[in-house]
Design an enzyme around this catalytic site. Structure first.
Site, PDB file in Angstrom:
ATOM      1  CE1 TYR A 130      51.250 -40.517 -50.343  1.00 46.83           C
ATOM      2  CE2 TYR A 130      49.513 -38.862 -50.375  1.00 46.83           C
ATOM      3  CZ  TYR A 130      50.779 -39.260 -50.001  1.00 46.83           C
ATOM      4  OH  TYR A 130      51.582 -38.413 -49.288  1.00 46.83           O
ATOM      5  CD  GLU A 132      53.508 -41.100 -47.524  1.00 49.17           C
ATOM      6  OE1 GLU A 132      53.735 -40.066 -48.160  1.00 49.17           O
ATOM      7  OE2 GLU A 132      54.314 -42.037 -47.447  1.00 49.17           O
TER       8      GLU A 132
END
Ligand code: GDP
Ligand code: MN
Length: 393
Positions: free
Chosen positions: A109, A197
């Site tokens: 992530y 993101e």
């Protein structure tokens, strides 16, 4: 403003951040052609909507042949995808992204956000990337590393190495990751993003790093400087009322309560919403009609508020500072006839010519409850919406 995944990936590619090969399609035939162009013996079909959580909601399908590809594409296109991040109605799927399959070894992530409390861009990274990152954040937040980027010094090599070691990367992967992070930061700054993101960023079986997903939000106040980004806007993914409000230059945010709020000034709008809640009600929206609350703007604001069936009563709270209250009253009266107001309206006017404004509302014989005191106005609105009024504050 948000982008679709395929648009975010195009920007990533422009900045040298590796992404899988892919093509978009708006029909099953186009998807089939895209798969033939890409080659290989398997693909991923991904619904393009402005929401995450697609994988768990059936919006990401791995297919092994053309038949499966066409079937999944047909099922997606024209339908609406409901995920954990959408409302009950979901978002329309008009485009799918067909991508080559990536042989995933591990999922990470990565994100960049503006941390307002620190007045800095912050990098967040976790080795536990993928579809359960929300759970990681809630249950094991220590698995997410936060690094602040110094605006003068930029992202430091030691910070990049820290993330590389957290991910357990080795050899060339470390410099690859450093490159990705530096390019992401450059993209963030140059395009005035408010959030980027990548979840997941993957290490492939052959050791490459690739962005398998991408989300970018932009700072709306900077969009005037980025016409290329504005062109990518897809209004079908945005709240209809919010989009209409945007076109009329009104700041509007849809909420899920029953009391429509029409206020001038963002601060007063926030205070009004707080008061509504303190009196036992739930605001249906945030709406700032702005400093020049003309009849046209007030009419448009009424239309927007009333287009939401959840709204049971409207609370108008206007402070006449620059504008005069009698002009506002005129606007409200005009709006009533033009917008066809069919629900109780409570109006609190204060400031220049407030008395004259209230008089005009009373004399209009319209079903308007003119109240002087703000707290009383909020309570009247809560009552009119059929909620239980809570005590004094
Ligand atoms: P999201 O659920 O909306 O965040 O959609 P993502 O694009 O992140 O996809 C969800 C998941 O699908 C990823 O975490 C991967 O596990 C999986 N996935 C996506 N593309 C591929 C691929 O090319 N190969 C494999 N094996 N899995 C993939
Ligand atoms: Mn994702």
């Amino acid at each position: 403003m948000n982008l679709h995944e395929y648009q975010a990936k195009k920007l990533f590619a422009d900045y040298g951040i590796p992404v899988p090969e892919g093509k978009t399609a708006k029909t099953a035939d186009e998807a089939s052609q895209a798969a033939r162009d890409l080659g290989g013996d398997g693909w991923v079909v991904k619904a393009q909507v402005h929401a995450g959580g697609r994988g768990k909601a059936g919006g990401v399908k791995l297919v092994k042949n053309q038949d499966a590809l066409m079937m999944d594409t047909r099922a997606m296109l024209g339908s609406r995808l409901v995920t954990e991040q959408t409302d009950k109605l979901g978002l329309p799927i008009a485009t799918v992204l067909v991508e080559e399959l990536t042989d995933i070894d591990r999922e990470f992530y990565l994100s960049l956000v503006v941390d307002r409390s620190q007045e800095r861009i912050t990098l967040m990274a976790s080795a536990a990337g993928g579809m359960d990152i929300e759970q990681v954040a809630a249950e094991t937040p220590e698995k997410i590393l936060n690094l602040t980027v110094d605006p003068a010094a930029g992202l430091q090599p030691y910070q990049c190495r820290k993330i590389a070691f957290l991910f357990g990367l080795q050899g060339k992967q470390i410099s690859k990751l450093t490159g990705i992070l530096q390019q992401l930061l450059q993209l963030f700054i140059e395009k005035d993003a408010s959030q980027i993101e990548i979840n997941p960023l993957v290490a492939t079986a052959s050791g490459d790093l690739k962005a398998l997903d991408g989300k970018i939000n932009f700072d709306d106040n900077a969009l005037f400087a980025h016409p290329d980004i504005v062109e990518l806007r897809d209004q079908s993914q945005e709240d209809e009322i919010e989009a209409a409000a945007h076109q009329h230059g009104l700041s509007y945010v849809n909420l899920d309560g029953s009391i429509g709020c029409m206020v001038n000034g963002a601060g007063l709008a926030m205070a009004t919403m707080d008061l509504v809640r303190l009196c036992g009600g739930q605001p249906a929206n945030f709406l700032d009609v702005g400093g020049d609350a003309t009849a046209d703007r007030v009419t448009e604001a009424f239309r927007l508020i009333l287009s939401e069936p959840r709204v049971k009563a409207v609370l108008v709270n206007i402070f006449g500072g620059i504008v005069r209250c009698d002009m506002i009253a005129e606007g409200i009266i005009e709006a009533f006839t033009r917008a066809g107001v069919d629900r109780p309206v409570i109006v609190r006017l204060e400031g220049t010519n407030a008395e004259r404004g209230r008089e005009m509302l009373r004399e209009s014989n319209l079903e308007i409850i003119a109240v002087e005191d703000l707290e009383k106005a909020a309570k009247q609105a809560v009552e009119a919406a059929g909620e239980t009024v809570r005590g004094t504050i």
